[in-house]
Design a protein around this motif. Structure first.
Motif, mmCIF file in Angstrom:
data_model
loop_
_atom_site.group_PDB
_atom_site.id
_atom_site.type_symbol
_atom_site.label_atom_id
_atom_site.label_comp_id
_atom_site.label_asym_id
_atom_site.label_seq_id
_atom_site.Cartn_x
_atom_site.Cartn_y
_atom_site.Cartn_z
ATOM 1 N N GLU A 159 19.615 30.312 -36.439
ATOM 2 C CA GLU A 159 18.667 29.632 -35.555
ATOM 3 C C GLU A 159 17.623 30.624 -35.066
ATOM 4 O OE1 GLU A 159 20.686 27.241 -32.676
ATOM 5 O OE2 GLU A 159 18.825 26.600 -31.706
ATOM 6 N N ASP A 193 14.231 30.508 -32.352
ATOM 7 C CA ASP A 193 13.482 29.641 -31.429
ATOM 8 C C ASP A 193 13.012 30.470 -30.227
ATOM 9 O OD1 ASP A 193 12.449 27.297 -30.253
ATOM 10 O OD2 ASP A 193 14.139 26.133 -31.012
ATOM 11 N N LYS A 210 15.013 28.596 -25.024
ATOM 12 C CA LYS A 210 15.714 27.479 -25.681
ATOM 13 C C LYS A 210 17.065 27.943 -26.244
ATOM 14 C CE LYS A 210 15.545 23.527 -28.518
ATOM 15 N NZ LYS A 210 16.907 23.516 -28.955
ATOM 16 N N THR A 236 20.265 24.632 -30.698
ATOM 17 C CA THR A 236 20.443 23.462 -31.552
ATOM 18 C C THR A 236 21.768 23.517 -32.303
ATOM 19 O OG1 THR A 236 18.065 23.376 -31.806
ATOM 20 C CG2 THR A 236 19.344 22.163 -33.443
ATOM 21 N N ASP A 237 22.119 24.737 -32.749
ATOM 22 C CA ASP A 237 23.292 24.870 -33.618
ATOM 23 C C ASP A 237 24.533 25.231 -32.789
ATOM 24 O OD1 ASP A 237 23.567 25.596 -36.930
ATOM 25 O OD2 ASP A 237 25.178 26.237 -35.586
#
Ligand SMILES: Nc1ncnc2c1ncn2[C@@H]1O[C@H](COP(=O)(O)OP(=O)(O)OP(=O)(O)O)[C@@H](O)[C@H]1O
Length: 252
Positions: free
Chosen positions: A227, A229, A233, A239-240
């Protein structure tokens, strides 16, 4: 549009048969800090070292894919590696000043690149030490051995040494991990200053440090980029699930 200084495209690094870095494509912008995080052995340092061809020095290391600085693919056979390392400086985990005076540590690079004028060299030494927040501590002892400095001062000297040849990118491999907390905090403050001018890519095991110093974070796992970003975040809402597990200390 961000001013991209360095890009990797499908970059893989092998040690013999073993693939330590797998198909990484990342862009690094000017005036920004990117943190590379991930558990031990996930390929962060290998990736970092490939960015200024330090892996050339390792027997059996092999690269596929591309690394672009502007319109130059740095792995092209015609690349001048000395000039490349002028553009992309490197600061290691353990401070490694030359066994020379403080002044000579800084003047060495510019002199190597052809600057002979003493006044100009004096100016570069002062500017570099000032940018590395070390001038006040060293201006009266420039002739002393660099080894007479504390570990934290030596690390700032190494940062000054890399700045002295006017790079646009500075690679840092756990630059504060060998230092006491006060010296470590000074390095973090310094990174915050330096990012106003340079593209900085830093490997760190310290999650708090990554969160404090960087704008972007890349999470590596077993050679893969899981990931990438904004740091805010990654550390609040990744997200993962594997990123979440890592940053919340569930492994690594
Ligand atoms: N010179 C080398 N020769 C062979 N294998 C290597 C070499 N350097 C690293 N490796 C292997 O490549 C993989 C990635 O190592 P690397 O040092 O890049 O990971 P890292 O994420 O930086 O780890 P750490 O956080 O512990 O420094 C590991 O499996 C490691 O054993």
């Amino acid at each position: 549009m961000q001013n991209i200084q360095l890009s990797t495209k499908d970059l893989s690094v092998f040690y013999g048969e073993k693939q330590a870095v797998k198909h990484i494509s990342l862009d690094f912008a000017a005036k920004q800090v990117t943190a590379l995080i991930g558990p031990s052995g996930c390929g962060k340092s290998t990736f970092l070292r490939s960015l200024n061809r330090m892996n050339d020095l390792i027997d059996g290391a092999r690269i596929t894919g591309e690394i672009w600085i502007g319109d130059e693919n740095i792995n092209d056979p015609g690349t001048d590696v000395v000039l490349l390392r002028q553009k992309i400086g490197m600061v290691w985990q353990r401070p490694n000043p030359f066994h020379k005076s403080i002044y000579e540590n800084i003047a060495f690079g510019p002199r190597y690149h052809g600057i002979r004028d003493k006044k100009k060299l004096d100016q570069i030494v002062e500017e570099s030490l000032t940018k590395a927040a070390l001038w006040n501590e060293t201006k009266d002892r420039l002739g002393d051995s660099a080894l007479s400095l504390s570990g934290g001062q030596q690390q700032r000297l190494c940062i000054a040494r890399s700045i002295a040849v006017s790079p646009s990118i500075i690679l840092m491999d756990e630059p504060a991990s060998a230092l006491d907390p006060v010296s470590s905090a000074k390095i973090e403050e310094l990174i915050a200053e330096l990012k106003q001018e340079y593209c900085i890519i830093i490997v760190t095991h310290n999650m708090h440090q990554a969160a404090r110093v960087s704008e972007k974070t890349a999470f590596f796992l077993m050679g893969e980029l899981v990931e990438y970003d904004d740091t805010s975040k990654i550390f609040t809402n990744p997200t993962d699930k594997r990123t979440d597990d890592y940053i919340s200390g569930r492994f690594g």
